[in-house]
Design an enzyme around this catalytic site. Structure first.
Site, PDB file in Angstrom:
ATOM      1  N   GLU A 111       0.914  -1.251  -0.125  1.00  0.00           N
ATOM      2  CA  GLU A 111       0.002  -0.071   0.059  1.00  0.00           C
ATOM      3  C   GLU A 111       0.813   1.354   0.032  1.00  0.00           C
ATOM      4  O   GLU A 111       0.501   2.130   0.686  1.00  0.00           O
ATOM      5  CB  GLU A 111      -0.955   0.009   1.176  1.00  0.00           C
TER       6      GLU A 111
HETATM    7  C1  ACM Z   1      -1.701  -5.365   4.348  1.00  0.00           C
HETATM    8  O1  ACM Z   1      -2.690  -5.812   4.581  1.00  0.00           O
HETATM    9  N1  ACM Z   1      -2.007  -3.993   3.973  1.00  0.00           N
HETATM   10  C2  ACM Z   1      -0.880  -6.216   3.844  1.00  0.00           C
END
Ligand code: ACM
Length: 524
Positions: free
Chosen positions: A335
């Site tokens: 992310e």
């Molecule tokens: C994640 O759940 N951002 C790896």
């Protein structure tokens, strides 16, 4: 002391046999409720009984580790049985009611973690090629004994195990959970309790998510403000916290004594607000942001084109790698929505070099497959199968953590009091009913190193709250990692899980009473 109580205990055991036992006694080993389900069980129809005469023998001349494993077993059995089992390593012949731990190295089927239990009416023998196998065999002994064996005060017994043979070994070499100590901080005692839970179900990895936007949780001596400032808070504005290097090393040791490897994660280049807030020079533009206590993601990034960033990463990886005996260092990589893709790739390539220069292999969330992966890198599949497949096409192996099945922080259903639901509701049957080898077309057995269930901590701030999310899903993830798919079925598993309700209750585990399971519990 022991011998003065021996006769009385034997009489008490006889008087109490069959009348006071809370767990029904069976002589049929096939009727066991072991989780994870063993590979093979042959029942003989008799019974082995622990008595006040019982001791734990280890084969003489074996490694010191054998006595430690035997000591661990004695520490598990003595508080509840009151039988005062002692560790015997002088080569004396074991007698009726004794347990014997043996190492052999010629049982190829058992591998490095498997074990064989041979239970006769005289003797219970555990054999394994490696100490880890003996340790797992001991978890089976715990589960073969009445649930009350988990109590911390003396219980009446009797302590009967049906006779027969169990031969057992794991499907996957990597069976783990992840604990997020960044969104809310969980201290050493909580982490140790988590490790104990993993051990009971034969898991062998604890991945510690040590940094995120909301907090930096491990002391780095060369960058002290990471904890002096960056550990000060957590989601919701609580006081946060961090592990000193001594505390972290103590956790690593505690885990190793239970044949569990710690994988440390420093999440980067995104999920770094706590670090960015601690050191302005890590920011593009040189201005430090405030500490963050919300639960948004994707807004922070290290400055991937500045050399100070790589000095920082090198110091952090060097210090943590030096405290971590396990093979892997987890670089996060998920992310990073505020990092341009070309900068992200440049960063992950450079950080992989740093990790390998400190003697570790890289693991990262599935996005790292955008970079040029090192040959032994592991891609942790959580969200995008295309990323995992891209990793495989580069020769990487995959760790299976699909968020729609294996995220332990997802709510069970809409009424769950903790957890999130952005990936799915994950009831106990859904958590159990998937097969890593067939879940994603193109990801098959030879690509997979194992299974990991992450526990993110946005909504939980105490370990009792954590347990509500972990249990009863953890035993299911353990079984997916250990037991061959052909032996797994929800309808049969749910009955074994039901019996663990009473065990979890005795262990004071705060588990979710799923309505899908007819729990064997007593009134509370
Ligand atoms: C994640 O759940 N951002 C790896």
């Amino acid at each position: 002391m022991k011998h003065t109580t021996l006769l009385l205990s034997a009489i008490a055991a006889l008087l109490l046999a069959g009348c006071n036992a809370k767990t029904p006694v069976t002589t049929d080993l096939a009727k066991n409720n072991i989780i994870p389900k063993p590979v093979s069980v042959t029942a003989e129809g008799g019974s082995f009984v622990l008595t006040a005469k019982s001791d734990i023998h280890v084969m003489p001349g074996g490694p010191e580790e054998l006595a430690s494993i035997a000591g661990y077993l004695a520490d598990k059995l003595n508080p509840s049985t009151g039988l005062g089992l002692e560790v015997v390593s002088d080569g004396k012949k074991p007698g009726r009611g004794d347990i014997m731990l043996m190492l052999s190295d010629d049982d190829a089927e058992l591998g490095d973690e498997g074990y064989e239990l041979v239970i006769t009416d005289r003797l219970l023998t555990v054999t394994a090629n490696k100490p880890a196998g003996l340790f797992h065999g001991i978890q089976t002994i715990r589960q073969l004994l009445p649930h009350e064996v988990e109590a911390d005060t003396v219980q009446p017994g009797p302590w009967v195990i049906p006779t027969g043979t169990i031969r057992d070994w794991p499907s996957y070499g990597h069976r783990g959970e992840m604990q997020d100590v960044a969104r809310h901080f969980f201290g050493p005692e909580d982490v140790k309790r988590f490790i104990d839970h993993l051990a009971l179900y034969k898991m062998n990895v604890l991945h510690m998510h040590l940094s995120d936007d909301q907090g930096w949780r491990i002391e780095i001596k060369s960058w002290p403000n990471l904890t002096a400032h960056g550990a000060k808070t957590e989601v919701g504005g609580g006081e946060g916290g961090y592990f000193t290097q001594e505390e972290y090393s103590d956790i690593v040791k505690y885990a190793a004594e239970r044949y569990i490897t710690i994988i440390p994660e420093i999440d980067m280049p995104g999920h770094t607000n706590a670090a960015l807030s601690s050191y302005p020079e890590l920011n593009k533009g040189g201005k430090a942001p405030e500490l963050y206590t919300g639960i948004k993601v994707g807004f922070s990034t290290l400055d991937t084109r500045s050399e100070i960033t790589y000095k920082f990463v090198d110091d952090v990886v060097r210090e943590i790698a030096a405290l971590t005996p396990g093979k892997y260092f987890h670089i996060g990589g998920d992310e990073s929505h505020s990092t341009k893709i070309e900068d992200y790739i440049y960063f992950v390539n450079r950080v992989q070099e740093i990790v390998t220069s400190h003697g570790k292999s890289v693991i990262g969330w599935d996005e790292i497959a955008h970079a040029t992966l090192k040959p032994d890198a592991i891609v942790q599949y959580w969200a995008r199968s295309a990323n995992a497949l891209k990793g495989i096409s580069q020769g990487a192996k995959v760790l299976m953590s699909p968020c729609t099945y294996a995220y332990t922080d997802m709510k069970y259903d809409s009424t769950s009091i903790f957890g999130l639901s952005w990936a799915a509701y994950i009831e106990v049957d859904r958590a159990y009913s998937w097969d890593p080898d067939t879940l994603v077309p193109g990801i098959s057995r030879e690509n997979i190193i194992g299974v990991e269930a992450p526990l993110w901590a946005e909504t939980i701030s105490t370990f009792r709250e954590a347990e509500y999310l972990i249990f009863p899903r953890l035993p299911g993830y353990a079984e997916i990692g250990w037991t061959p798919a052909a032996l797994r079925s929800w309808d049969e598993y749910r009955e074994r899980l039901a019996s663990h309700g009473r065990r979890m209750q005795i262990m004071d585990i705060n588990f979710y009473r799923s309505p899908l399971v007819d729990w064997e519990t007593t009134e509370e």
